[in-house]
Enzyme design. Structure first.
Site, PDB file in Angstrom:
ATOM      1  N   SER A 119      25.278  20.661  72.806  1.00 32.06           N
ATOM      2  CA  SER A 119      24.852  22.098  73.026  1.00 32.06           C
ATOM      3  C   SER A 119      23.631  21.960  73.899  1.00 32.06           C
ATOM      4  O   SER A 119      23.314  23.329  74.381  1.00 32.06           O
ATOM      5  CB  SER A 119      24.562  23.041  71.830  1.00 32.06           C
ATOM      6  OG  SER A 119      23.972  22.156  70.898  1.00 32.06           O
ATOM      7  N   HIS A 140      31.772  22.814  75.454  1.00 28.75           N
ATOM      8  CA  HIS A 140      30.845  23.468  74.380  1.00 28.75           C
ATOM      9  C   HIS A 140      31.553  24.572  73.803  1.00 28.75           C
ATOM     10  O   HIS A 140      31.621  25.415  74.329  1.00 28.75           O
ATOM     11  CB  HIS A 140      29.448  23.913  75.046  1.00 28.75           C
ATOM     12  CG  HIS A 140      28.519  24.444  74.143  1.00 28.75           C
ATOM     13  ND1 HIS A 140      27.542  25.459  74.482  1.00 28.75           N
ATOM     14  CD2 HIS A 140      28.216  24.120  73.031  1.00 28.75           C
ATOM     15  CE1 HIS A 140      26.957  25.723  73.303  1.00 28.75           C
ATOM     16  NE2 HIS A 140      27.184  24.793  72.384  1.00 28.75           N
ATOM     17  N   GLU A 152      32.573  26.783  76.730  1.00 26.11           N
ATOM     18  CA  GLU A 152      31.842  26.377  78.338  1.00 26.11           C
ATOM     19  C   GLU A 152      32.252  25.008  78.650  1.00 26.11           C
ATOM     20  O   GLU A 152      32.192  24.008  77.779  1.00 26.11           O
ATOM     21  CB  GLU A 152      30.246  26.297  78.152  1.00 26.11           C
ATOM     22  CG  GLU A 152      29.891  27.643  77.867  1.00 26.11           C
ATOM     23  CD  GLU A 152      28.331  27.683  77.662  1.00 26.11           C
ATOM     24  OE1 GLU A 152      27.507  28.425  78.303  1.00 26.11           O
ATOM     25  OE2 GLU A 152      27.871  26.829  76.840  1.00 26.11           O
ATOM     26  N   ASN A 190      23.252  28.956  75.583  1.00 25.14           N
ATOM     27  CA  ASN A 190      22.167  28.558  74.761  1.00 25.14           C
ATOM     28  C   ASN A 190      20.792  29.018  75.342  1.00 25.14           C
ATOM     29  O   ASN A 190      19.765  29.080  75.041  1.00 25.14           O
ATOM     30  CB  ASN A 190      22.288  27.154  74.525  1.00 25.14           C
ATOM     31  CG  ASN A 190      23.183  26.932  73.012  1.00 25.14           C
ATOM     32  OD1 ASN A 190      23.449  27.810  72.655  1.00 25.14           O
ATOM     33  ND2 ASN A 190      23.275  25.749  72.516  1.00 25.14           N
TER      34      ASN A 190
HETATM   35  N1  3HC Z   1      42.187  32.449  59.323  1.00 28.00           N
HETATM   36  C1  3HC Z   1      42.364  33.346  60.222  1.00 28.00           C
HETATM   37  N2  3HC Z   1      41.899  34.331  60.603  1.00 28.00           N
HETATM   38  C2  3HC Z   1      40.487  34.599  60.054  1.00 28.00           C
HETATM   39  C3  3HC Z   1      40.308  33.741  58.995  1.00 28.00           C
HETATM   40  C4  3HC Z   1      41.093  32.561  58.769  1.00 28.00           C
HETATM   41  N3  3HC Z   1      40.682  31.845  57.860  1.00 28.00           N
HETATM   42  N4  3HC Z   1      39.110  34.051  58.618  1.00 28.00           N
HETATM   43  C5  3HC Z   1      38.879  35.225  59.173  1.00 28.00           C
HETATM   44  N5  3HC Z   1      39.673  35.432  60.011  1.00 28.00           N
HETATM   45  C6  3HC Z   1      39.926  36.650  61.021  1.00 28.00           C
HETATM   46  C7  3HC Z   1      39.932  37.981  60.284  1.00 28.00           C
HETATM   47  O1  3HC Z   1      40.929  38.131  59.875  1.00 28.00           O
HETATM   48  C8  3HC Z   1      39.273  38.717  61.189  1.00 28.00           C
HETATM   49  O2  3HC Z   1      40.287  39.229  62.275  1.00 28.00           O
HETATM   50  P1  3HC Z   1      40.517  40.647  62.873  1.00 28.00           P
HETATM   51  O3  3HC Z   1      39.519  41.052  63.568  1.00 28.00           O
HETATM   52  O4  3HC Z   1      41.867  40.730  63.466  1.00 28.00           O
HETATM   53  O5  3HC Z   1      40.591  41.351  61.492  1.00 28.00           O
HETATM   54  C9  3HC Z   1      38.309  37.914  62.111  1.00 28.00           C
HETATM   55  O6  3HC Z   1      38.689  36.692  61.799  1.00 28.00           O
HETATM   56  C10 3HC Z   1      36.800  38.167  61.619  1.00 28.00           C
HETATM   57  O7  3HC Z   1      36.804  37.840  60.392  1.00 28.00           O
HETATM   58  P2  3HC Z   1      36.109  38.468  59.159  1.00 28.00           P
HETATM   59  O8  3HC Z   1      36.386  39.984  59.344  1.00 28.00           O
HETATM   60  O9  3HC Z   1      36.349  37.711  57.997  1.00 28.00           O
HETATM   61  O10 3HC Z   1      34.640  38.408  59.428  1.00 28.00           O
HETATM   62  P3  3HC Z   1      33.504  39.169  60.564  1.00 28.00           P
HETATM   63  O11 3HC Z   1      34.122  40.377  60.935  1.00 28.00           O
HETATM   64  O12 3HC Z   1      32.393  38.820  59.503  1.00 28.00           O
HETATM   65  O13 3HC Z   1      33.364  38.076  61.585  1.00 28.00           O
HETATM   66  C11 3HC Z   1      32.419  36.324  62.689  1.00 28.00           C
HETATM   67  C12 3HC Z   1      32.962  36.821  61.548  1.00 28.00           C
HETATM   68  C13 3HC Z   1      33.594  36.034  63.443  1.00 28.00           C
HETATM   69  C14 3HC Z   1      31.700  34.842  62.429  1.00 28.00           C
HETATM   70  C15 3HC Z   1      31.486  37.255  63.355  1.00 28.00           C
HETATM   71  O14 3HC Z   1      30.381  37.526  62.347  1.00 28.00           O
HETATM   72  C16 3HC Z   1      30.832  36.864  64.345  1.00 28.00           C
HETATM   73  O15 3HC Z   1      31.227  36.757  65.686  1.00 28.00           O
HETATM   74  N6  3HC Z   1      29.383  36.195  64.484  1.00 28.00           N
HETATM   75  C17 3HC Z   1      28.731  35.572  65.622  1.00 28.00           C
HETATM   76  C18 3HC Z   1      28.915  34.249  65.550  1.00 28.00           C
HETATM   77  C19 3HC Z   1      28.344  33.732  66.707  1.00 28.00           C
HETATM   78  O16 3HC Z   1      27.342  34.131  67.366  1.00 28.00           O
HETATM   79  N7  3HC Z   1      28.616  32.338  67.018  1.00 28.00           N
HETATM   80  C20 3HC Z   1      27.999  31.574  67.861  1.00 28.00           C
HETATM   81  C21 3HC Z   1      26.858  30.696  67.452  1.00 28.00           C
HETATM   82  S1  3HC Z   1      26.200  29.864  68.675  1.00 28.00           S
HETATM   83  C22 3HC Z   1      26.732  28.493  68.777  1.00 28.00           C
HETATM   84  O17 3HC Z   1      27.774  28.115  68.024  1.00 28.00           O
HETATM   85  C23 3HC Z   1      26.408  27.337  69.725  1.00 28.00           C
HETATM   86  C24 3HC Z   1      25.598  26.401  69.246  1.00 28.00           C
HETATM   87  O18 3HC Z   1      25.316  25.469  70.284  1.00 28.00           O
HETATM   88  C25 3HC Z   1      24.117  27.023  68.799  1.00 28.00           C
END
Ligand code: 3HC
Length: 425
Positions: A119, A140, A152, A190
């Site tokens: 990252s 990424h 990315e 990032n």
């Molecule tokens: N299998 C299939 N689908 C699933 C699932 C599973 N096991 N678990 C959840 N889902 C689906 C749900 O059914 C839902 O789908 P829908 O929108 O069609 O109903 C969707 O995924 C969202 O799940 P949840 O409703 O259970 O959970 P949330 O609505 O709370 O969303 C999240 C969870 C997607 C993680 C959301 O909170 C989010 O987008 N968070 C931000 C995460 C983020 O910013 N990540 C980037 C981090 S930075 C990074 O990684 C880079 C590094 O270098 C730092």
């Protein structure tokens, strides 16, 4: 070139997600971990996620079995030999990646593409650890990999068009949206996200608001799915700290510097969600995960550090401070001796005249009933008594207005002007 078989090195938080989406899209995928325990942990998290999908009705039990059938776990790098694309998703450590990429370069077929899920490290530099820099690029992914749509794709000045095209096609095939970018530390996401998370920690550290309020502010005020402190926990405190360190090293901009609180939490072993399958221990407590306090833990930590540094200063006393301390001690001893002498004299006088001790004191204070503070002062504390002047009889200082004439009188005296009244403008 078409990618048919995929290898993933590392089955932690990101590696397991990448292996899962690859297998889910129908690509035979080999995932390699350092030991059987870490491998089983990673594969277990994939199974749990897939089962969660079945329970939610997002996928059928058959497609879960098909996905698992496409996955192969191993602890040997040699098992990746026939892969067309190998995605390295090991810990963000340059030395570790140097060793790993060197080993991969020797094990893989000559036209295999090597991608790194780093990252923040330089893809160009990672390319120099292999003999195929034209087939090295950055991939990424975002956490949680199966749910986040973006990848990315990072090319260096040496990456070939053919390798880039093949990887772009594979990303689309696994259901991701590609953003192509150049090789600059932190890429696009990032570069913007890390200062935001670090600023949220600084806001928390300064006690501006509680963790819940900070997270709610950004969730409800800006429509983000997670608040910045929760997101930092989610990414992992040690991962965030490591990325911040690499970005600060690259850009030398204060916005990338890790706040002291984050550093201390990582040093204290609080790594939070980022403790992946290959994580080397640490606690899952973070800002909001298990055990994170609602109010800045930094306050107590920083106060303790300040106290310690004050104690440290006391230990390193300068010679001139010592002389000053000795003078103060002598003065205190003199005052004490004077008091003792006074008490003895009063007692002696009381005994001689058969008068009560109180009476003797009253005589010495000129008939005034002795106040508590006067007991050891008057009349033997002459210096103090002399300095206790009657200020009301003091002549006015020329050019200076007496306080009362400034018009600041109390309500009772008729002029309602004072610090707490509304007439202050
Ligand atoms: N299998 C299939 N689908 C699933 C699932 C599973 N096991 N678990 C959840 N889902 C689906 C749900 O059914 C839902 O789908 P829908 O929108 O069609 O109903 C969707 O995924 C969202 O799940 P949840 O409703 O259970 O959970 P949330 O609505 O709370 O969303 C999240 C969870 C997607 C993680 C959301 O909170 C989010 O987008 N968070 C931000 C995460 C983020 O910013 N990540 C980037 C981090 S930075 C990074 O990684 C880079 C590094 O270098 C730092």
């Amino acid at each position: 070139m078409v990618i048919r078989k995929v290898g993933v090195v590392g089955c932690g938080l990101m590696g397991s997600g990448i292996a899962q989406v690859s297998a889910q899209a129908g690509f035979p995928t080999v995932v390699r971990e350092i030991n059987a325990g870490a491998l089983e942990k990673g594969l277990g998290s994939i199974r749990r996620f897939l089962q969660g999908g079945v329970d939610k009705g997002k996928m059928t039990a058959e497609s879960m079995q098909q996905t698992l059938g496409k996955l192969e776990g191993t602890t040997e790098i040699a098992k990746l030999a026939d892969c067309d694309l190998v995605v390295e998703a090991a810990t963000e450590n340059l030395d570790l990646k140097r060793e790993l990429l060197g080993a991969l370069d020797s094990a893989l077929k000559p036209d295999a593409i090597v991608a790194s899920n780093t990252s923040s490290l330089s893809i160009t530099e990672l390319g120099t650890f292999t003999k195929r820099p034209e087939r090295v690029l950055g991939l990424h992914f975002f956490n949680p990999v199966p749910l986040m749509k973006l990848v990315e794709v990072v090319r260096t000045v040496r990456t070939s068009d053919e390798a880039l095209e093949a990887v772009n096609q594979w990303c689309v095939a696994i259901g991701k949206t590609v953003v192509n970018c150049g090789d600059s530390t932190g890429f696009v996401v990032n570069r913007l996200l890390v200062p935001y998370m670090l600023d949220a920690i600084r806001v928390f550290e300064q006690g501006l608001a509680s963790r819940d309020d900070i997270d709610n502010a950004m969730k409800l005020g800006c429509g983000y799915p997670m608040g910045p402190l929760f997101l930092t926990d989610y990414v992992g405190l040690d991962t965030t700290y490591s990325i911040a360190g690499i970005m600060f090293e690259e850009f030398k901009e204060p916005r990338f510097a890790a706040p002291p609180l984050l550093k201390r939490m990582v040093l204290a072993g609080r790594r939070s969600r980022g403790v992946g399958a290959s994580g080397s221990g640490g606690s899952r407590a973070g800002f909001r995960f298990r055990g994170g306090g609602a109010h800045p833990p930094g306050m107590a930590v920083l106060r303790a550090l300040r106290l310690r540094s004050r104690a440290g200063r006391r230990r390193r006393i300068q010679p001139r401070d010592r002389a000053r301390d000795r003078r103060a001690a002598r003065r205190r001893a003199g005052i004490l001796a004077g008091r003792v002498r006074g008490i003895r004299a009063a007692r002696g006088a009381a005994r001689a005249g058969r008068r009560s001790l109180r009476r003797v004191r009253r005589d010495r204070t000129g008939g005034r009933r002795e106040r508590r503070g006067d007991r050891h002062r008057a009349p033997w504390g002459r210096r103090r008594a002399a300095s206790r002047r009657d200020h009301s009889s003091r002549p006015p200082v020329p050019g200076r207005r007496p306080a009362r004439s400034a018009g600041r009188r109390s309500r009772r005296s008729g002029e309602a002007v004072g610090m707490s009244t509304s007439c202050i403008t």
